[in-house]
Enzyme design. Structure first.
Site, PDB file in Angstrom:
ATOM      1  CG  HIS C 133      25.568 -58.370  16.844  1.00 48.13           C
ATOM      2  ND1 HIS C 133      26.145 -57.181  17.207  1.00 48.13           N
ATOM      3  CD2 HIS C 133      26.592 -59.249  16.714  1.00 48.13           C
ATOM      4  CE1 HIS C 133      27.456 -57.324  17.279  1.00 48.13           C
ATOM      5  NE2 HIS C 133      27.757 -58.579  16.988  1.00 48.13           N
ATOM      6  CG  ASP C 210      22.215 -57.159  11.513  1.00 49.84           C
ATOM      7  OD1 ASP C 210      23.053 -57.241  10.587  1.00 49.84           O
ATOM      8  OD2 ASP C 210      22.508 -57.341  12.720  1.00 49.84           O
ATOM      9  CD  GLN C 213      27.099 -63.637  11.226  1.00 48.14           C
ATOM     10  OE1 GLN C 213      27.552 -64.484  10.446  1.00 48.14           O
ATOM     11  NE2 GLN C 213      27.846 -63.040  12.143  1.00 48.14           N
ATOM     12  CE  LYS C 236      29.897 -59.947  11.439  1.00 45.40           C
ATOM     13  NZ  LYS C 236      30.667 -60.401  12.601  1.00 45.40           N
ATOM     14  CB  CYS C 376      27.889 -59.283  20.156  1.00 44.03           C
ATOM     15  SG  CYS C 376      29.535 -58.659  20.441  1.00 44.03           S
TER      16      CYS C 376
END
Ligand SMILES: Cc1ncc(COP(=O)(O)O)c(C=O)c1O
Ligand SMILES: Cc1ncc(COP(=O)(O)O)c(C=O)c1O
Lengths: 146, 418, 418, 146
Positions: C133, C210, C213, C236, C376
């Protein structure tokens, strides 16, 4: 939380003033500006003196006075036990109801049980005790454990 | 009940704030005098927040679906509202951050990474004041450490005002940035912007104004201030937590480099290099605090519906009354200006030898919420040789009866520790 | 209705999400398939938010009054919840930020200002991947520009996986940090953590994952991951906007320098110098997103009440079904792994020559919310030679019927532009 | 928003392809990846040609086709008037209902009125028009005004 015992110690602190010592530490509670300078004097493993100067709230000042009462003259092992028990009480969030054994061990310090319900004030009550622990480690040349 | 000229209809206003009905400690009504730390949130803002999540929640800017368009319109609409609230020449000059602290750090970091003529480096100087909030001290200490720049500051007079007597020595041609608080959160002092800005402009320094304690309490006009940047925070002005604002001049925002990198702040990204979106997006990396910005927009609407001038008048009357009553409390010493002129609605004081922690605790037992400590402005405590203060701070819903409760409470404190 | 093994009781779950009842465009029921952009917020979280503002709102840490104590307990309680949610060894390793982007930038900045052995400078290398991202690309580009470090990355295979074939050339003894996405927001790929971490540890590089998600969709165990830092974002995972998390190893957080300076993050401040509070407060300057952290805590409670493993199973079944159905749509090309193994619940695709904007718009007219664009992650689009994709992404409340609606909708799109 | 006129231009674009020009610009809409390369050819102040290549959504592609239709052959003043009116229409958020005069001026471009209600798509519709403006400024050696 302001038990009479606490107010008494606050208004008439025991053993206040800086005297000769083996080690000196300076502790600050940054959130409220409570400060203490504390010296320990050892005679072997016996606590010959705990002297201190400080400024701060009734809780931190009374707690230092109670510490002086409780620890001076004790052997290190016994003092550590007292310190540990006091720490436990203060971190109990009001959940520990001191029993007879604890009262015998902590004497006036059980009056602080109510303070443990106030997270912002627990640090005040512990300030001198943490300083004592640090000073002791320093005086006896141990590794810092705080 | 005490009647003072210029007061708002607090009976009506208080109905907007659900928390003010709270009852503490077996029956004590909440007397909330900690507004300089954070303000309470009116129903009107809470309703907008709920409606946002229940009807419109989506990520902004990147979507073609209805929710994304609605969320974007609400978010950007909040920017319009904030821009109008501070009379910004352009909506694109309003950057949403998470709090005033981020806004202040953002400027410090931009200047550290900037090209000439803005760049702060070892040949340059930074000017702040001794009455700054830690959030307007530490970023500059960090910048000074990291760039070698010199940090200088204005000291304080005994009555809690800035000592500008040596202004020409403090702000010099080496000065790149002058950053100061408009209204002090600890002293209450309202600072003389014009004189400082004039000198800064003379030497070509940028000016950043920390309006965290001003934006909630008085009409703010960034054009009239003539500053280059103005920072403030949502949670002190009836808005949610998690949202702050940095206003900056368009030309500067164009010239200065970005701070945080990520989604939203880019124009185009390849693995080798990226270009940045124009301001304000250049400075808003990642999913912004969308609901919080929308909530701040609602707070601005709410404040406007009452009227900022009326809020200022209300607080002025209340502050005047409070100072007058507090000064009659034995052993009470006000730290900061002892009149209501050129000051905000935060009043710090000491009470004899009684430690503020004890003052605050005993007041709390009576349901009175004040703040005690150094209020994130420890240099002020050092300056006046005190460990801490007790601070009472008012807002649009505060009443003379609450001032009376405070004074009665302090009487009780004195008896308790006397 | 389609029945798949492993599905959650979505009928019950959907009742928790008020927005899912929304009706768009004269009577079309919302089909929300944009969960990778942001998730919707359950009643349980909204209630906690309202209760916070209506009952407990105060600034944290510094107060002795009841509200301040309650707010502090709620805020710090949220930290406990998040720490447990990711199996952090210590609650003090959980830093609240405003979003994942800030978390990632925080690490990049800490390393830029760190002392040896962490310091990123011109002799060192930074490793990311081509599927990051933008929020995990731009901070490293900025850091590389500002320090002279070299930015390297893993490329992608044709089927949307990391190409680790040259891992020993990419991660070398010069590498200071390897930062990569656990689950790609555009490709859906779940990356092989172990292999990367093993190589990073071999050369003594730090690892940042990261998990933006991942955290919403599967049980996350930072100890099992063996990374040094893990970042994710509240909005999220059923939480509010305006809140993110950075988890970091205690020892590192102790060694590394602060990022933003201000209130809350200090131990003691004088005009000349300051010392910093221990982590996590060292990295939380200013008034934190209090209500948002509390809301995230409630989101974690909510997710736990359903069960992360069950959520993962639900999404796996749904993704499998969706892939199978989408593959039968003529001219549809999935960008990313074409099976449900080792992948998350975001599916990107192109539809013949029809631009994703047009796909998204026509789907929107049918009430179906998908995301279109580069998500992104523009380097991924460049890699696969496409301008953009359409992305459908699922969550715990998504249903097979919604997959069917999507497939029908795409049929309609094809006819419309055919 | 997808008027038949728009779909027609999208499926059968007018004047597409790059031909000889006085200036060339490349514009990108970063949010969706729409791209256009556009050349202008001037004959004095008369627009001799606008040629372009691009990829993107139906709106951006159709809009370039309409632009070619409308501007080629026009004098610069007239073209500017058309561009200004189209810009106004697109920024109207659906609030302008094109009247006869506007329809006469904008011809097929009035079909984009519905697009103005979709903020995310306005940029698509304007992409080629902004590119034309830029290319013209460059071709005529004016200062950049975008
Ligand atoms: C993989 C990934 N990383 C980072 C981010 C950034 O999160 P945020 O926008 O909340 O900062 C996102 C979401 O946009 C994402 O999907
Ligand atoms: C004068 C002043 N500046 C800055 C701040 C920092 O605001 P925040 O904590 O919202 O970042 C505050 C409030 O705490 C303040 O009173």
């Amino acid at each position: 939380m302001y038990q009479d015992v606490i107010l008494d110690h606050y208004k008439h602190p025991h053993g206040r003033g800086l005297r000769d010592g083996d080690a000196e530490v300076h502790h600050v509670n940054p959130t409220c500006g409570d400060e203490i300078t504390l010296r320990v004097k050892y005679d072997g493993t016996r606590i010959a003196d705990v002297s201190y100067e400080g400024q701060g709230c009734s809780i931190s000042q009374a707690s230092a006075s109670v510490l002086n009462d409780l620890l001076v003259g004790k052997d290190l092992d016994e003092a550590r036990k007292i310190q540990g028990t006091f720490l436990e009480l203060m971190q109990s969030k009001g959940r520990i109801e001191p029993d007879d054994a604890m009262e015998d061990l902590l004497e006036d310090a059980v009056a602080f049980a109510g303070v443990s319900k106030y997270p912002a004030r627990v640090k005040c009550a512990l300030l001198s005790w943490m300083a004592w622990k640090d000073a002791t480690a320093q005086a006896l040349g141990e590794e810092k454990t705080a | 009940m005490t009647q003072l000229p210029g007061l708002l209809d607090t009976e009506a206003i208080r109905k907007d704030f659900p928390i003010l009905d709270r009852v503490l400690h077996d029956g004590k009504k909440l007397v909330y005098l900690d507004n300089a730390a954070t303000s309470q949130t009116p129903r009107q803002v809470l309703d907008v927040l709920s409606e946002y999540y229940e009807q419109h929640n989506a990520n902004v800017h990147r979507g073609v679906h209805v929710l994304a368009e609605e969320a974007t319109e609400l978010y950007e609409g909040a920017r319009d509202k904030v821009a109008a609230f501070i009379n910004a020449p352009s909506r694109d000059e309003v950057i949403f951050t998470k709090n005033a602290s981020e806004s202040l750090n953002l400027v410090a970091n931009m200047l550290g990474w900037a090209d000439e003529p803005y760049r702060v480096d070892s040949d340059t100087e930074i000017v702040i004041t001794e009455m700054e909030h830690h959030s307007n001290i530490v970023p500059w200490q960090l910048l000074a450490q990291r760039t070698g720049a010199k940090l200088k500051w204005f000291g304080l007079t005994d009555d809690g005002r800035l000592d500008l007597s040596r202004i020409d020595e403090i702000i010099t041609p080496k000065t790149k940035i002058v950053s100061f608080v408009l209204v002090s959160n600890i002293l209450g002092t309202l600072n003389p912007v014009e004189e400082i800005v004039r000198r800064a402009q003379e030497v070509g320094a940028l000016v950043l104004i920390d309006a965290s304690q001003a934006a909630p309490h008085m009409a703010l006009d960034v054009q009239a201030l003539q500053a280059d940047f103005v920072a403030f925070t949502g949670h002190k002005m009836c808005g949610p937590t998690g949202i702050g604002v940095l206003w900056g001049r368009a030309g500067l925002l164009e010239d200065l480099p970005p701070f945080l990198g990520g989604g939203e702040m880019i124009e185009t990204v390849s693995m080798h290099s990226s270009t940045y979106a124009p301001a304000p997006h250049k400075f808003e990396a990642g999913t912004p605090p969308i609901a919080q910005a929308v909530g701040l927009g609602a707070a601005v609407d709410y404040l406007n519906s009452i009227g900022m001038d009326k809020i200022a008048a209300h607080e002025h009357a209340l502050t005047e009354y409070a100072i007058q009553r507090l000064q009659k409390v034995p052993d009470l010493r006000i730290i900061g200006p002892a009149t209501a002129e050129d000051r905000g609605a935060a009043i710090s004081f000491t009470l004899g030898d009684i430690h503020p922690h004890d003052v605050g605790q005993v007041l709390d037992e009576q349901g009175i919420a004040v703040r005690v400590g150094h209020h994130c402005a420890r240099p002020v405590c050092l300056r006046y040789g005190i460990p801490a203060t007790t601070r009472a701070s008012f807002y649009l819903y505060s009443t003379p009866a609450e001032v009376d409760a405070l004074v009665d409470g302090l009487e009780h404190v004195r008896n308790f520790f006397g």
